[in-house]
Scaffold this motif. Structure first.
Motif, PDB file in Angstrom:
ATOM      1  N   VAL A   1       0.881  -0.948   0.064  1.00 16.98           N
ATOM      2  CA  VAL A   1      -0.180   0.242  -0.162  1.00 16.98           C
ATOM      3  C   VAL A   1       1.249   1.123   0.400  1.00 16.98           C
ATOM      4  CG1 VAL A   1      -0.483   0.329   2.271  1.00 16.98           C
ATOM      5  CG2 VAL A   1      -2.291   1.010   0.823  1.00 16.98           C
ATOM      6  N   TYR A   2       2.065   1.478   0.306  1.00 19.27           N
ATOM      7  CA  TYR A   2       3.131   2.605   0.545  1.00 19.27           C
ATOM      8  C   TYR A   2       3.268   2.708  -0.605  1.00 19.27           C
ATOM      9  CZ  TYR A   2       2.540   1.499   6.047  1.00 19.27           C
ATOM     10  OH  TYR A   2       2.110   1.672   7.264  1.00 19.27           O
ATOM     11  N   GLU A   3       3.550   1.225  -1.362  1.00 18.10           N
ATOM     12  CA  GLU A   3       3.884   1.709  -3.152  1.00 18.10           C
ATOM     13  C   GLU A   3       2.594   3.116  -3.473  1.00 18.10           C
ATOM     14  OE1 GLU A   3       5.508  -0.801  -7.173  1.00 18.10           O
ATOM     15  OE2 GLU A   3       5.817  -1.595  -5.052  1.00 18.10           O
ATOM     16  N   ALA A   4       1.759   2.143  -4.053  1.00 17.71           N
ATOM     17  CA  ALA A   4       0.895   2.893  -4.029  1.00 17.71           C
ATOM     18  C   ALA A   4       0.469   4.341  -3.544  1.00 17.71           C
ATOM     19  CB  ALA A   4      -0.271   1.982  -4.206  1.00 17.71           C
ATOM     20  N   LEU A   5       0.762   4.729  -2.477  1.00 17.41           N
ATOM     21  CA  LEU A   5       0.849   5.880  -1.945  1.00 17.41           C
ATOM     22  C   LEU A   5       1.960   6.160  -2.206  1.00 17.41           C
ATOM     23  CD1 LEU A   5      -0.032   5.039   1.825  1.00 17.41           C
ATOM     24  CD2 LEU A   5      -1.338   6.549   0.446  1.00 17.41           C
ATOM     25  N   ALA A   6       3.146   6.167  -2.624  1.00 15.91           N
ATOM     26  CA  ALA A   6       3.921   6.786  -3.005  1.00 15.91           C
ATOM     27  C   ALA A   6       3.339   7.102  -4.272  1.00 15.91           C
ATOM     28  CB  ALA A   6       5.529   5.986  -2.840  1.00 15.91           C
ATOM     29  N   GLU A   7       3.545   6.175  -5.222  1.00 13.36           N
ATOM     30  CA  GLU A   7       3.792   6.518  -6.789  1.00 13.36           C
ATOM     31  C   GLU A   7       1.836   7.660  -6.596  1.00 13.36           C
ATOM     32  OE1 GLU A   7       2.054   2.993  -8.737  1.00 13.36           O
ATOM     33  OE2 GLU A   7       4.125   2.705  -8.983  1.00 13.36           O
ATOM     34  N   GLY A   8       1.251   7.276  -6.547  1.00  9.03           N
ATOM     35  CA  GLY A   8       0.298   8.709  -6.680  1.00  9.03           C
ATOM     36  C   GLY A   8      -0.057   9.943  -5.770  1.00  9.03           C
ATOM     37  N   GLY A   9       0.723  10.444  -4.718  1.00  8.51           N
ATOM     38  CA  GLY A   9       1.883  11.350  -4.380  1.00  8.51           C
ATOM     39  C   GLY A   9       1.235  11.872  -2.917  1.00  8.51           C
ATOM     40  N   TRP A  10       0.196  10.503  -2.786  1.00  5.44           N
ATOM     41  CA  TRP A  10      -0.043  11.172  -1.788  1.00  5.44           C
ATOM     42  C   TRP A  10       0.782  11.057   0.360  1.00  5.44           C
ATOM     43  CZ3 TRP A  10      -2.612   7.220  -4.468  1.00  5.44           C
ATOM     44  CH2 TRP A  10      -3.919   7.766  -5.097  1.00  5.44           C
ATOM     45  N   SER A  11       1.884   9.994  -0.333  1.00  8.31           N
ATOM     46  CA  SER A  11       2.962  10.039   1.195  1.00  8.31           C
ATOM     47  C   SER A  11       3.728  10.296   0.486  1.00  8.31           C
ATOM     48  CB  SER A  11       2.239   8.564   1.834  1.00  8.31           C
ATOM     49  OG  SER A  11       3.664   8.516   2.903  1.00  8.31           O
ATOM     50  N   GLU A  12       4.657  10.751   1.462  1.00 14.14           N
ATOM     51  CA  GLU A  12       6.370  10.892   0.247  1.00 14.14           C
ATOM     52  C   GLU A  12       7.080   9.830   0.852  1.00 14.14           C
ATOM     53  OE1 GLU A  12       7.842  14.925   1.221  1.00 14.14           O
ATOM     54  OE2 GLU A  12       6.204  15.930  -0.181  1.00 14.14           O
ATOM     55  N   LYS A  13       6.545   9.221   2.355  1.00 15.94           N
ATOM     56  CA  LYS A  13       7.577   8.432   3.091  1.00 15.94           C
ATOM     57  C   LYS A  13       6.682   6.939   3.709  1.00 15.94           C
ATOM     58  CE  LYS A  13       7.785  10.991   7.537  1.00 15.94           C
ATOM     59  NZ  LYS A  13       8.935  11.566   7.822  1.00 15.94           N
ATOM     60  N   GLU A  14       6.828   6.669   4.461  1.00 14.13           N
ATOM     61  CA  GLU A  14       6.098   5.192   5.114  1.00 14.13           C
ATOM     62  C   GLU A  14       6.305   5.699   6.734  1.00 14.13           C
ATOM     63  OE1 GLU A  14       7.303   1.347   4.594  1.00 14.13           O
ATOM     64  OE2 GLU A  14       7.663   1.706   2.365  1.00 14.13           O
ATOM     65  N   GLU A  15       4.427   6.621   6.371  1.00 14.89           N
ATOM     66  CA  GLU A  15       4.200   7.068   7.858  1.00 14.89           C
ATOM     67  C   GLU A  15       3.791   5.533   8.632  1.00 14.89           C
ATOM     68  OE1 GLU A  15       5.077   9.633   9.448  1.00 14.89           O
ATOM     69  OE2 GLU A  15       5.061  11.119   7.196  1.00 14.89           O
ATOM     70  N   ASP A  16       3.512   5.364  10.308  1.00 15.19           N
ATOM     71  CA  ASP A  16       2.739   5.011  10.675  1.00 15.19           C
ATOM     72  C   ASP A  16       1.287   4.175  10.124  1.00 15.19           C
ATOM     73  OD1 ASP A  16       2.546   6.710  12.341  1.00 15.19           O
ATOM     74  OD2 ASP A  16       2.787   5.568  13.887  1.00 15.19           O
ATOM     75  N   PHE A  17       0.682   5.064   9.592  1.00 12.57           N
ATOM     76  CA  PHE A  17      -0.497   5.539   9.236  1.00 12.57           C
ATOM     77  C   PHE A  17      -1.057   6.324   8.228  1.00 12.57           C
ATOM     78  CE2 PHE A  17      -0.094   9.096  11.833  1.00 12.57           C
ATOM     79  CZ  PHE A  17      -0.704  10.154  11.651  1.00 12.57           C
ATOM     80  N   PHE A  18      -2.172   5.713   7.423  1.00  6.97           N
ATOM     81  CA  PHE A  18      -2.667   6.805   6.163  1.00  6.97           C
ATOM     82  C   PHE A  18      -4.295   6.627   6.761  1.00  6.97           C
ATOM     83  CE2 PHE A  18      -2.931   2.568   4.610  1.00  6.97           C
ATOM     84  CZ  PHE A  18      -3.499   3.394   3.345  1.00  6.97           C
ATOM     85  N   VAL A  19      -4.829   7.371   6.210  1.00  4.54           N
ATOM     86  CA  VAL A  19      -6.431   8.047   6.717  1.00  4.54           C
ATOM     87  C   VAL A  19      -6.629   7.872   5.066  1.00  4.54           C
ATOM     88  CG1 VAL A  19      -8.570   9.576   7.121  1.00  4.54           C
ATOM     89  CG2 VAL A  19      -5.386   9.477   8.371  1.00  4.54           C
TER      90      VAL A  19
END
Length: 569
Positions: free
Chosen positions: A76-94
């Protein structure tokens, strides 16, 4: 995993918050307390369909939010990074969704507004909801092939993707060949007509701009007599005036006067010098007019010829476009279509070769996929039968019946799940034999054996205990507990056996406040859980025996949880 859910102004929920403590959470409550509404809200959180009617009466919007935690390296973190919704692997997302009465329902990932399609693609990988609708899907033969292939793991799924790509390429070339053949049939039908048009244009041998040149020539020939007469008069005015002085004579006299006056004033001599070139220009104009007269023809035959040719060009223009430019462009287009017909046989052979090559590639990959499915079949059947033993279905046996099907993007196999629930009975499709309770257990068996390859970390079961009782419900509870070893399990249930198994228990309650119905929720401590188990077991709530039985159920199961997870209520 799902860590927290917040729901505001949704149906009869004014505000509801839940903090989850994995791995196993149960939700209970009286009928009508709002359990189905909670599941609907979670479904919408995952990208499900929404409507303005779901907004609580009197509110202008509803809001649903989910907080998720995943271990480092989760896809999921790879998908978040590709979408520009997270720059690093935080311990949570919303994830959050908003429902507005005006119809604008924004979807957000970590606060970024995204399209519903993008939102669904991400959300669908996080949680999986299993309710009566999903159990019905298990009975659909077209879904059973997908479930079977999921069990086959990455090698089978990668090969299936290659088959899909090969099938798409094959059908693409086949479609192009069919389209070309259809065009060819249309071309052949109008070939004679195209050839007639080409011959008609070529026969006239039109030159670019010829129509404009003919129009100019016709005007000249039509007025040639008048041109000669007026040119003669012009020359006479310049040099041959018989009844008076010519223009040249008058100019000469004027220049002599100015020349004589120049000795008195140099300014007048300048005037003479300015007029002097006029005499040369008059001489040159006279000679040019004489030359033009010599060239000019008075030719009625040529005029008639030119008019006839212009008429023919204009007649063609009515068919193929006004003016020689449009006619010649039509001629080039027609010639191109005819040339395309001549070349079609060569291109048809090329396309046929491509279709054959693409089809052969598909057949090769689909054959390999079919072999791999047959290799997988025995493993799946054996594992399902083992799961049936754990789920109090000792006499049941499962078969994944693989049969040949029409070639398609999934290959040329179809799979149908067959079950025999008693020794000596025939194997029949699930839709013909499985009860609601059996479907629930088959679903559990599938989920249990797919758990290792499933990237979805949270499973929600909506009343999986429906239609199940007695010793069978204990087997189902144990299976859910087993699944929770690998995935977070959230279960809406009416069964006290299931409720006692969970390490976390929420109670949904309906109440009235200021004339409005509200659904609330609270996490139960041990004493409250005993009371809720007593309600679910039935009988006299004042019975000490019932209370001891409920307490015993809870104590025994929570002791097992502590041994299993190192936690419990």
């Amino acid at each position: 995993m799902l860590s927290r859910v917040l729901i505001r102004q949704f149906a009869i929920i004014e505000q509801l918050e839940m903090d989850f403590r994995p791995p196993f959470t149960v939700l209970t409550g009286e009928t009508g307390a709002g359990k189905s509404i909670l599941i609907e809200a979670i479904s919408i959180l995952l990208g499900g369909r929404s409507a303005a009617e779901m907004i609580r009466q009197g509110a202008d919007k509803a809001y649903i939010e989910g907080v998720f935690h995943f271990t480092a390296g989760h896809p999921v973190y790879e998908a978040l990074a590709e979408g520009g919704w997270s720059e690093k692997e935080e311990d949570f997302f919303v994830l959050s969704r908003e429902l507005n009465v005006n119809g604008r329902n924004p979807c957000r990932i970590n606060g970024y507004t995204v399209s519903l399609q993008v939102y669904r693609q991400l959300a669908s990988t996080l949680m999986d909801i299993h309710g009566q609708h999903e159990y019905q899907q298990l009975m659909q033969s077209q879904r059973q092939l997908d479930i079977f292939d999921s069990y086959g793991g990455k090698p089978l799924q990668d090969l299936r993707q290659q088959v899909t790509q090969a099938y798409t390429a094959w059908k693409k070339w086949e479609s192009q060949l069919l389209h070309a053949r259809e065009n060819q049939q249309a071309f052949i039908a109008k070939k004679d007509f195209l050839q007639f048009q080409l011959q008609e244009i070529d026969a006239l041998d039109i030159r670019p701009g010829e129509d404009e040149a003919l129009e100019q020539e016709i005007r000249k020939l039509t007025y040639s007599q008048r041109i000669l007469q007026d040119l003669d008069r012009a020359i006479n005015y310049l040099f041959r005036q018989t009844d008076g002085e010519s223009a040249y004579d008058l100019l000469s006299r004027t220049m002599q006067l100015l020349k004589g006056l120049g000795k008195f004033d140099p300014e007048l001599e300048t005037l003479y010098e300015n007029l002097e070139p006029a005499s040369f220009l008059m001489d040159e104009a006279s000679r040019e007019m004489e030359r033009y007269k010599d060239r000019l023809e008075i030719a009625p035959a040529r005029l008639e010829e030119a008019e006839a040719r212009l008429y023919k060009i204009r007649a063609l223009g009515k068919k193929y476009g006004e003016g020689t430019k449009a006619i010649l462009e039509h001629r080039e287009k027609t010639a191109g279509e005819l040339a395309e017909m001549e070349e079609f046989s060569l291109r048809e052979e090329e396309w046929e070769n491509r279709v054959t090559a693409a089809k052969d590639a598909f057949i090769g990959l689909a054959t390999a996929l079919s072999r791999l499915r047959k290799d997988t079949k025995d493993q799946l059947e054996a594992q399902i039968d083992r799961e049936f033993l754990d789920l109090a279905m000792q006499a049941a046996h499962f078969i994944a019946d693989i049969r040949e099907a029409v070639p398609g993007p999934k290959g040329f196999d179809m799979v149908e799940f067959l079950i025999s629930t008693n020794i000596g009975e025939a194997y029949l499709p699930l839709i013909k034999i499985a009860s609601g309770g059996e479907l629930s257990r088959i679903t559990l068996a599938m989920k249990r054996i797919l758990a290792d390859s499933d990237t979805c970390e949270t499973l929600v079961f909506d009343e999986i205990d429906s239609g199940i009782g007695g010793t069978t419900i204990q087997a189902v509870a144990d299976k859910l507990l087993s699944i929770s070893d690998r995935q977070q399990v959230i279960c809406v249930t009416h069964s006290p056996v299931l409720a006692a198994k969970a390490n976390q228990h929420y109670l949904l309650e309906k109440a009235e406040q200021d004339g409005r119905t509200l659904t609330g929720i609270r996490e139960l401590a041990e004493t409250d859980r005993i009371e809720e188990l007593m309600r679910m077991l039935g009988g006299d709530s004042r019975s000490e025996d019932l209370k001891r039985h409920a307490a015993s159920m809870l104590t025994m199961n929570q002791a097992e949880n502590r041994n299993r997870y190192g936690t419990g209520n």
